[in-house]
Scaffold this active site. Structure first.
Site, PDB file in Angstrom:
ATOM      1  N   ASP A  90       0.836  -1.213   0.000  1.00 56.23           N
ATOM      2  CA  ASP A  90       0.000   0.000   0.000  1.00 56.23           C
ATOM      3  C   ASP A  90       0.870   1.262   0.000  1.00 56.23           C
ATOM      4  OD1 ASP A  90       0.887  -0.177   2.593  1.00 56.23           O
ATOM      5  OD2 ASP A  90      -1.088   0.042   3.526  1.00 56.23           O
ATOM      6  N   SER A  91       2.199   1.096   0.046  1.00 59.68           N
ATOM      7  CA  SER A  91       3.081   2.254  -0.146  1.00 59.68           C
ATOM      8  C   SER A  91       2.846   2.867  -1.519  1.00 59.68           C
ATOM      9  CB  SER A  91       4.555   1.849   0.005  1.00 59.68           C
ATOM     10  OG  SER A  91       4.884   0.822  -0.904  1.00 59.68           O
ATOM     11  N   ASP A 146      -1.086  -6.166  -0.293  1.00 63.37           N
ATOM     12  CA  ASP A 146      -1.398  -5.557   1.003  1.00 63.37           C
ATOM     13  C   ASP A 146      -2.893  -5.345   1.173  1.00 63.37           C
ATOM     14  OD1 ASP A 146       0.596  -5.062   2.856  1.00 63.37           O
ATOM     15  OD2 ASP A 146       1.241  -3.183   1.910  1.00 63.37           O
ATOM     16  N   LYS A 164      -1.073  -9.427   2.805  1.00 64.20           N
ATOM     17  CA  LYS A 164      -0.306  -8.975   3.970  1.00 64.20           C
ATOM     18  C   LYS A 164      -1.166  -8.006   4.759  1.00 64.20           C
ATOM     19  CE  LYS A 164       3.334  -5.980   3.697  1.00 64.20           C
ATOM     20  NZ  LYS A 164       2.825  -4.842   4.502  1.00 64.20           N
ATOM     21  N   GLU A 203      -1.097  -5.523   8.612  1.00 67.01           N
ATOM     22  CA  GLU A 203      -0.242  -4.962   9.654  1.00 67.01           C
ATOM     23  C   GLU A 203      -0.783  -5.255  11.047  1.00 67.01           C
ATOM     24  OE1 GLU A 203       0.555  -0.804   8.971  1.00 67.01           O
ATOM     25  OE2 GLU A 203       1.229  -1.176   6.914  1.00 67.01           O
ATOM     26  N   GLU A 259       9.622  -4.147  10.117  1.00 68.68           N
ATOM     27  CA  GLU A 259       9.974  -2.839   9.538  1.00 68.68           C
ATOM     28  C   GLU A 259      10.422  -1.846  10.605  1.00 68.68           C
ATOM     29  OE1 GLU A 259       7.076  -0.987   6.930  1.00 68.68           O
ATOM     30  OE2 GLU A 259       8.286   0.840   6.787  1.00 68.68           O
TER      31      GLU A 259
HETATM   32  O1  KIV Z   1       3.553  -1.106   1.522  1.00 69.71           O
HETATM   33  C1  KIV Z   1       4.728  -1.491   1.475  1.00 69.71           C
HETATM   34  O2  KIV Z   1       5.477  -1.196   0.533  1.00 69.71           O
HETATM   35  C2  KIV Z   1       5.223  -2.306   2.573  1.00 69.71           C
HETATM   36  C3  KIV Z   1       6.692  -2.535   2.613  1.00 69.71           C
HETATM   37  C4  KIV Z   1       7.342  -1.327   3.160  1.00 69.71           C
HETATM   38  C5  KIV Z   1       7.031  -3.750   3.378  1.00 69.71           C
HETATM   39  O3  KIV Z   1       4.475  -2.729   3.397  1.00 69.71           O
END
Ligand code: KIV
Length: 270
Positions: free
Chosen positions: A50-51, A89, A119, A121, A188
């Site tokens: 989600d970055s 994510d 994924k 968090e 992280e």
């Molecule tokens: O969203 C993302 O790019 C991430 C990485 C920083 C692991 O979660």
């Protein structure tokens, strides 16, 4: 008429999980079919993180990223790849409320993108949800330490574990997600010694980002390591300088258009 469909043989989630303590796992983020195709040649897994909200869409944090955007980029990355495991994510607000809500959205991501895992968090607080998803056929990668979706409660993107008194909380988080059935965990933005303790404490691979060389694998955001962003955090090693290269190309193009040096004989149809 016969249609020839190419067989795609991807690495698998159990193969990744079995890499604990072995050859380090290589991973990067990707959001785009053609760059993902390049990353696919070298990465064990690709994260559609989600970055993307920040590095592609100019958001200030990942909090505003919608589910549909993750699905759209997830589809592009799956289309562009044939070897790496694709992890997508779950964005903020799509899984925290209840395990059932998390299942609905994780299943939507998997059905629409055809990715192999999701994924999410959070540590101990997400353990029940992780167990619920895994028991229902959804492989989960967890994410502990600095969790960017909690930027507002953390008061910024702050390195975790500077105060040794808090280490046990992070170690317990990693143990809780491993016990719940996560097949790997991103660690992280934690101090190096804490990352090493987390790696030693769990029997699933740890994937470090701003963590330690002793993690079972490493991940970076592709745009960061390619030098596409004006600013990169300390933990990023910049392997390319695409930002200046793009600027130089655009500048020369603009000069050519203005001076009528483009298009030439070679670029027009006769
Ligand atoms: O969203 C993302 O790019 C991430 C990485 C920083 C692991 O979660």
């Amino acid at each position: 008429m016969s249609s020839q469909k190419e067989t795609i043989r991807r690495k698998t989630v159990p193969q990744l999980a079995a890499r604990k303590g072995g050859e380090p796992i290589v991973s990067l983020t990707s959001y785009h079919a053609h760059t993902a195709a390049i990353v696919d040649k070298y990465a064990d897994f690709i994260l559609v993180g989600d970055s993307l909200g920040m590095v592609m869409h100019g958001m200030e944090s990942t909090v505003g990223v919608p589910l549909d955007l993750m699905i759209m980029h997830g589809k592009a990355v799956v289309r562009g790849t044939r070897s790496a495991v694709i992890v997508v994510d779950m964005p903020f607000g799509t899984y925290e409320e209840s395990p059932a809500m998390a299942f609905r959205n994780a299943a939507k991501i998997m059905k629409e993108t055809q990715c192999q895992a999701v994924k999410l968090e959070g540590g101990a607080r997400m353990a029940e949800t992780i167990r619920y998803l895994v028991e229902r056929g959804i492989p989960v990668m967890a994410h502990v330490g600095l969790t960017p979706q909690s930027v507002n409660t953390m008061g910024g993107f702050k390195v975790q574990g500077r105060d040794e008194a808090a280490w046990q909380v992070h170690i317990n988080d990693a143990k809780a997600v491993a016990d719940a059935g996560a097949f790997a965990v991103v660690v992280e933005g934690v101090v190096e010694d804490l990352a090493d303790k987390i790696t030693a404490a769990v029997d699933i691979p740890t994937i470090g980002i701003g963590a330690s060389v002793n993690c079972d694998g490493q991940i970076l955001v592709l745009e960061d390591m390619l030098g596409l962003n004006p600013w990169t955090p300390k933990f990023v090693k910049v392997y390319g300088q695409l930002g200046p290269m793009i600027e130089d190309s655009v500048k020369r193009y603009a000069e050519d258009v203005k001076s009528r040096a483009f298009p030439t004989e070679d670029e027009v149809y006769r």
